[in-house]
Design a protein around this motif. Structure first.
Motif, PDB file in Angstrom:
ATOM      1  N   GLN A  27      36.378  -1.093-153.617  1.00  0.00           N
ATOM      2  CA  GLN A  27      37.702  -1.019-153.024  1.00  0.00           C
ATOM      3  C   GLN A  27      37.961   0.635-153.324  1.00  0.00           C
ATOM      4  OE1 GLN A  27      40.311  -3.913-154.438  1.00  0.00           O
ATOM      5  NE2 GLN A  27      40.604  -4.596-152.378  1.00  0.00           N
ATOM      6  N   ALA A  47      44.739  -5.976-151.922  1.00  0.00           N
ATOM      7  CA  ALA A  47      43.831  -5.001-150.996  1.00  0.00           C
ATOM      8  C   ALA A  47      44.265  -3.586-151.101  1.00  0.00           C
ATOM      9  CB  ALA A  47      44.291  -5.203-149.509  1.00  0.00           C
ATOM     10  N   TYR A 107      48.689  -8.393-151.955  1.00  0.00           N
ATOM     11  CA  TYR A 107      47.431  -9.336-151.857  1.00  0.00           C
ATOM     12  C   TYR A 107      46.185  -8.716-152.475  1.00  0.00           C
ATOM     13  CZ  TYR A 107      50.752 -10.804-148.256  1.00  0.00           C
ATOM     14  OH  TYR A 107      52.045 -11.141-147.652  1.00  0.00           O
ATOM     15  N   GLN A 165      45.250   0.313-151.316  1.00  0.00           N
ATOM     16  CA  GLN A 165      45.861   1.124-150.267  1.00  0.00           C
ATOM     17  C   GLN A 165      45.867   2.462-150.865  1.00  0.00           C
ATOM     18  OE1 GLN A 165      47.379  -0.191-147.528  1.00  0.00           O
ATOM     19  NE2 GLN A 165      46.309  -2.166-147.908  1.00  0.00           N
ATOM     20  N   CYS A 195      46.945  -1.227-155.366  1.00  0.00           N
ATOM     21  CA  CYS A 195      46.324  -2.404-154.509  1.00  0.00           C
ATOM     22  C   CYS A 195      47.798  -2.882-154.206  1.00  0.00           C
ATOM     23  CB  CYS A 195      45.550  -3.260-155.188  1.00  0.00           C
ATOM     24  SG  CYS A 195      43.956  -2.844-155.529  1.00  0.00           S
ATOM     25  N   ASP A 196      47.912  -3.406-152.941  1.00  0.00           N
ATOM     26  CA  ASP A 196      49.179  -4.226-152.454  1.00  0.00           C
ATOM     27  C   ASP A 196      49.441  -5.667-153.132  1.00  0.00           C
ATOM     28  OD1 ASP A 196      47.418  -5.954-151.120  1.00  0.00           O
ATOM     29  OD2 ASP A 196      47.954  -4.999-149.184  1.00  0.00           O
TER      30      ASP A 196
END
Length: 151
Positions: free
Chosen positions: A13, A58, A56, A60, A53-54
């Motif tokens: 990520q 993910a 969820y 960002q 990360c958001d």
């Protein structure tokens, strides 16, 4: 709400966020900025790579600090995905807090003058233009900015 935490810059990520930043910079300036970043510089003592990360999980956004000189950290690979309202300010604040915990008195950075959005972002957050340093000396396309950290 975002979770901002240290991560290895080689995490998938983290790599995705760096690739998004590189693509954005290349489209804007013709240079991805990758040549000015060494992942090894943001590992170990006096350094950190943060991944945002958001809810969820993910990614960002991201940003990193590396030691530059005694008392000064350099900000590297700062990025917030389009549409992530306020995330850039959150990542910057988290990096500045890390810098203070690591004992730095100031944070410096360089960006391209043509990247007016980034320049204005940093100016709004208390950064001021400083003389060029390191390999930015003599590079008129770059602008160096710095901020003194308060205790």
């Amino acid at each position: 709400m975002y979770r901002i935490a240290p991560a290895d810059p080689a995490h998938p990520q983290a790599m995705a966020m760096q690739a998004a930043l590189s693509a954005t910079l290349a489209a804007m300036t013709g240079d991805s900025g990758q040549a000015s970043f060494d992942a090894g510089d943001v590992r170990g003592d006096g350094a950190v790579f943060l991944l945002a990360c958001d809810g969820y999980g993910a990614a960002q956004g991201c940003g990193a600090l590396r030691p530059l000189q005694p008392g000064v950290a350099e900000l590297k690979r700062m990025y917030a995905a389009p549409g992530s309202q306020g995330l850039g300010a959150q990542v910057l604040a988290a990096l500045e807090q890390h810098a203070q915990r690591l004992g730095y008195r100031a944070v410096w950075l360089s960006t391209r003058r043509i990247n007016t959005r980034a320049v204005q972002f940093y100016l709004r957050h208390g950064y001021r233009e400083i003389p060029p340093y390191g390999h930015y000396v003599g590079r008129s396309a770059s602008i160096c900015l710095g901020k003194e950290l308060t205790c």
